[in-house]
Scaffold this motif. Structure first.
Motif, PDB file in Angstrom:
ATOM      1  N   GLU A  94     -33.826  40.263  34.461  1.00 58.07           N
ATOM      2  CA  GLU A  94     -34.743  41.304  34.001  1.00 58.07           C
ATOM      3  C   GLU A  94     -35.034  41.056  32.521  1.00 58.07           C
ATOM      4  O   GLU A  94     -34.126  41.110  31.693  1.00 58.07           O
ATOM      5  CB  GLU A  94     -34.110  42.690  34.190  1.00 58.07           C
ATOM      6  CG  GLU A  94     -34.939  43.816  33.639  1.00 58.07           C
ATOM      7  CD  GLU A  94     -34.214  45.152  33.687  1.00 58.07           C
ATOM      8  OE1 GLU A  94     -34.637  46.060  32.960  1.00 58.07           O
ATOM      9  OE2 GLU A  94     -33.213  45.301  34.439  1.00 58.07           O
ATOM     10  N   ASP A 137     -31.224  47.037  38.204  1.00 63.49           N
ATOM     11  CA  ASP A 137     -30.355  48.014  38.864  1.00 63.49           C
ATOM     12  C   ASP A 137     -30.937  48.459  40.200  1.00 63.49           C
ATOM     13  O   ASP A 137     -30.201  48.591  41.184  1.00 63.49           O
ATOM     14  CB  ASP A 137     -30.119  49.218  37.951  1.00 63.49           C
ATOM     15  CG  ASP A 137     -29.397  48.835  36.668  1.00 63.49           C
ATOM     16  OD1 ASP A 137     -28.375  48.117  36.762  1.00 63.49           O
ATOM     17  OD2 ASP A 137     -29.855  49.217  35.579  1.00 63.49           O
ATOM     18  N   ALA A 138     -32.243  48.664  40.261  1.00 62.11           N
ATOM     19  CA  ALA A 138     -32.895  49.061  41.516  1.00 62.11           C
ATOM     20  C   ALA A 138     -32.804  47.941  42.553  1.00 62.11           C
ATOM     21  O   ALA A 138     -32.559  48.196  43.730  1.00 62.11           O
ATOM     22  CB  ALA A 138     -34.352  49.442  41.262  1.00 62.11           C
ATOM     23  N   ASP A 191     -38.215  43.371  37.730  1.00 55.10           N
ATOM     24  CA  ASP A 191     -38.578  44.379  36.727  1.00 55.10           C
ATOM     25  C   ASP A 191     -37.445  45.363  36.452  1.00 55.10           C
ATOM     26  O   ASP A 191     -37.318  45.858  35.340  1.00 55.10           O
ATOM     27  CB  ASP A 191     -39.823  45.157  37.173  1.00 55.10           C
ATOM     28  CG  ASP A 191     -41.060  44.282  37.214  1.00 55.10           C
ATOM     29  OD1 ASP A 191     -41.165  43.350  36.391  1.00 55.10           O
ATOM     30  OD2 ASP A 191     -41.922  44.532  38.076  1.00 55.10           O
ATOM     31  N   ASP A 192     -36.643  45.677  37.471  1.00 54.90           N
ATOM     32  CA  ASP A 192     -35.569  46.670  37.333  1.00 54.90           C
ATOM     33  C   ASP A 192     -34.347  46.152  38.079  1.00 54.90           C
ATOM     34  O   ASP A 192     -34.219  46.336  39.292  1.00 54.90           O
ATOM     35  CB  ASP A 192     -36.035  48.011  37.903  1.00 54.90           C
ATOM     36  CG  ASP A 192     -35.005  49.110  37.778  1.00 54.90           C
ATOM     37  OD1 ASP A 192     -33.810  48.829  37.523  1.00 54.90           O
ATOM     38  OD2 ASP A 192     -35.384  50.289  37.951  1.00 54.90           O
ATOM     39  N   ARG A 230     -31.311  40.950  30.994  1.00 54.22           N
ATOM     40  CA  ARG A 230     -30.145  41.411  31.747  1.00 54.22           C
ATOM     41  C   ARG A 230     -30.080  40.491  32.953  1.00 54.22           C
ATOM     42  O   ARG A 230     -31.100  40.232  33.599  1.00 54.22           O
ATOM     43  CB  ARG A 230     -30.294  42.862  32.192  1.00 54.22           C
ATOM     44  CG  ARG A 230     -30.219  43.835  31.024  1.00 54.22           C
ATOM     45  CD  ARG A 230     -30.318  45.274  31.495  1.00 54.22           C
ATOM     46  NE  ARG A 230     -29.088  45.657  32.199  1.00 54.22           N
ATOM     47  CZ  ARG A 230     -29.061  46.481  33.245  1.00 54.22           C
ATOM     48  NH1 ARG A 230     -30.171  47.004  33.727  1.00 54.22           N
ATOM     49  NH2 ARG A 230     -27.915  46.780  33.824  1.00 54.22           N
TER      50      ARG A 230
END
Length: 141
Positions: free
Chosen positions: A138, A97-98, A94-95, A122
């Motif tokens: 993502e 970068d996290a 879902d994220d 991404r």
């Protein structure tokens, strides 16, 4: 498909890596004996096996640490993504970068860059313990 098998040296580190990606440890077992050795074409074997399951329950990864016979080095840990053989497993996240930040705590490094594919995704490749490469996707929008 039932599962994908990965031979590892540091079973605990690889379990922690895939757990951080959201997989769940189904169980661990010691597999040994003539029946198991005949299955894989060895004379004898003693292997610690851990089965990891995706959160949706549809995918699994079998991690194996060979004690006997000793595992053989094959592909260098820093092998480029165009090396023959299975090079990566992709996870939907879902994220991105996290997830990258969390995975870095387990020694993961970006193989290249985080890139955007049109207006759809991404994407990135991460190299984790023992050179295991995972891709992250993502979905955008």
């Amino acid at each position: 498909m039932d599962n994908v098998g990965i031979i590892v040296d540091d079973l605990d580190a690889v379990i922690a890596f895939f757990t951080e990606l959201g997989m769940e440890l189904e169980g661990r077992a010691l597999v040994e004996g003539a029946w198991a050795a005949r299955l894989v074409g060895l004379d004898d074997q003693r292997v610690d096996v851990a089965m990891m399951r995706t959160p949706d329950g549809h995918g699994r990864i079998e991690l194996a640490k060979y004690h006997m016979p000793e595992a053989l080095d094959g592909v260098p840990e820093d092998a480029p993504v165009n090396t023959l053989g299975i090079r990566r497993i992709m996870f939907a996240v879902d994220d991105i970068d996290a997830v990258i930040a969390r995975m870095r705590a387990h020694g993961a490094e970006l193989v290249g860059e985080v890139v955007r594919y049109e207006d759809a995704y991404r994407l990135c490749y991460l190299r984790g313990p023992e050179g295991i490469v995972v891709a992250l996707a993502e979905r955008l929008g």
